[in-house]
Scaffold this active site. Structure first.
Site, PDB file in Angstrom:
ATOM      1  N   TRP A 191      44.889 -24.669 -53.452  1.00 50.65           N
ATOM      2  CA  TRP A 191      44.723 -25.809 -54.589  1.00 50.65           C
ATOM      3  C   TRP A 191      46.043 -26.830 -54.190  1.00 50.65           C
ATOM      4  CZ3 TRP A 191      42.082 -28.806 -56.466  1.00 50.65           C
ATOM      5  CH2 TRP A 191      42.113 -29.405 -57.975  1.00 50.65           C
ATOM      6  N   GLY A 209      41.149 -28.229 -65.338  1.00 48.85           N
ATOM      7  CA  GLY A 209      39.754 -28.752 -65.291  1.00 48.85           C
ATOM      8  C   GLY A 209      39.108 -27.846 -64.136  1.00 48.85           C
ATOM      9  N   ALA A 231      39.253 -26.065 -54.927  1.00 49.08           N
ATOM     10  CA  ALA A 231      39.999 -26.643 -53.864  1.00 49.08           C
ATOM     11  C   ALA A 231      39.251 -27.229 -52.646  1.00 49.08           C
ATOM     12  CB  ALA A 231      40.955 -25.949 -53.221  1.00 49.08           C
ATOM     13  N   LYS A 234      40.153 -18.855 -68.895  1.00 50.83           N
ATOM     14  CA  LYS A 234      38.737 -18.807 -68.101  1.00 50.83           C
ATOM     15  C   LYS A 234      38.703 -17.819 -66.877  1.00 50.83           C
ATOM     16  CE  LYS A 234      40.344 -21.319 -64.390  1.00 50.83           C
ATOM     17  NZ  LYS A 234      40.244 -21.063 -63.140  1.00 50.83           N
ATOM     18  N   SER A 282      35.327 -18.936 -56.813  1.00 52.10           N
ATOM     19  CA  SER A 282      36.032 -18.355 -57.752  1.00 52.10           C
ATOM     20  C   SER A 282      36.599 -16.774 -57.357  1.00 52.10           C
ATOM     21  CB  SER A 282      35.293 -18.419 -59.192  1.00 52.10           C
ATOM     22  OG  SER A 282      36.333 -17.716 -60.087  1.00 52.10           O
ATOM     23  N   ARG A 283      37.905 -16.848 -57.181  1.00 52.71           N
ATOM     24  CA  ARG A 283      38.443 -15.353 -56.813  1.00 52.71           C
ATOM     25  C   ARG A 283      38.337 -14.653 -57.957  1.00 52.71           C
ATOM     26  NH1 ARG A 283      42.483 -19.165 -54.904  1.00 52.71           N
ATOM     27  NH2 ARG A 283      43.985 -18.820 -56.489  1.00 52.71           N
TER      28      ARG A 283
END
Length: 341
Positions: free
Chosen positions: A16, A139, A143, A194, A257-258
């Site tokens: 990121w 948001g 990456a 999240k 998403s990890r």
């Protein structure tokens, strides 16, 4: 409009940090990326590629990378911190004496301070003092997609409207929309929670529970975000926007998403240690689940999904037992009448 003469220092050469450094460099800003791994930083500086986190994706020729923090920060108009939450406090302490006069501090780190459970803006304010402009970048944004130039929308929330606008202007471009706001509590809450909720949906998908279950977990997860927001002073509209709902949907459904991948592995029967080793990057939810539940306990509210995730991550219950507990809970009105008042 963004001022192309602004030098921007980006601290953190993970996926990121590299993506955001490349973004502002492409918009014409002199940009220096700082990282601790000498071999990786050298590769970014020489070959204009991050071979570990963004292999095969070309970075701007103008982007510089170094392990020298003082060189990175010197002359910067503002500084962007993009490190894992466990390294945030140390990084702010390192940059504080090097910060040029007038330079604001923004970060794209998501989570709470480990151990204390404090919001990151509270940590930064305590270290930097009352006069330094602060902003959080958050948001729905992977990456890899940002670096490839795919359309993305994020939001920048700050306690100084002018500085938040400066950060947003530097990032905004043809395929990257940057909005602004002033609810740092809500923005940071959404970005942290999240990750925990993404583990829950990942577990459900790993157990092949179906799309109905996924949608139910996302929606009830949003309810948990709003419930905690209501007692800590965050605005509900922040959680219904990019910082909350937007990031929640992306992280719960996207396999980049990890945290979702961790849940998938656990739902398929893998151990936590094996799953984290296979992912090979920091998975924020492991630490954040504890801090979310600490906040909930302090304010006397129930967050059943988040609590189930915390229990699974600590090995206290199996994913199957966690599911059984959630399905056996007493039914209540979907939203308390006081939630939005």
């Amino acid at each position: 409009m963004s001022d192309p003469t602004q030098k921007i220092a980006v601290l953190g050469a993970g996926s990121w940090g590299t993506a955001l450094a490349a973004l502002v460099a492409r918009h014409g800003h002199p940009t220096v990326l700082w990282g601790r791994d000498a071999a990786m930083v050298d590769a970014i500086d020489r070959t204009h590629e991050n071979p570990r986190y963004l292999p095969g994706i070309a970075l701007p020729d103008s982007l510089r990378a170094t392990t020298d923090l003082q060189q990175t920060i010197a002359g910067a108009s503002w500084i962007l911190v993009v490190v894992p939450s466990h390294a945030f406090t140390e990084t702010i302490k390192l940059l504080a004496p090097l910060r040029p006069a007038g330079a604001g501090i923004a970060w794209a780190t998501k989570g709470f301070e480990p151990g204390s459970g404090r919001f990151l803006h509270e940590v930064a304010r305590d270290i930097l003092g009352p006069s330094v402009p602060l902003a959080v970048v958050t948001g729905p944004s992977f990456a890899k997609e940002v670096t490839l130039g795919l359309p993305t929308a994020i939001t920048v929330h700050g306690d100084d409207a002018a500085f938040a606008q400066v950060v947003a202007d530097a990032m905004h471009g043809p395929t990257f929309r940057a909005y602004t706001g002033d609810d740092m509590v809500g923005a940071e809450l959404g970005g942290a929670m999240k990750n925990v909720l993404a583990v829950a949906t990942g577990v459900a998908d790993g157990m092949q529970l179906g799309l109905n279950a996924r949608a139910g977990l996302i929606t009830r997860g949003l309810n948990e975000m709003l419930r905690l927001a209501a007692v800590i002073g965050a605005r509900p509209e922040t959680l219904m926007g990019l910082a909350g709902l937007g990031d929640l949907v992306l992280t719960c459904t996207g396999d980049l998403s990890r945290n979702r991948r961790l849940g998938l592995a656990l739902g398929r029967g893998q151990s936590l240690s094996d799953a984290i080793r296979e992912i090979g990057q920091v998975v924020e939810s492991v630490q954040t689940a504890d801090e979310v539940m600490r906040q909930a306990e302090q304010h006397g509210i129930e967050l059943p999904i988040s609590n189930a995730v915390r229990a699974v991550l600590h090995g206290e219950i199996t994913p199957e037992a966690g599911l059984k507990e959630l399905l056996a809970r007493e039914r209540k009105p979907e939203y308390p009448q006081t939630l939005f008042t």
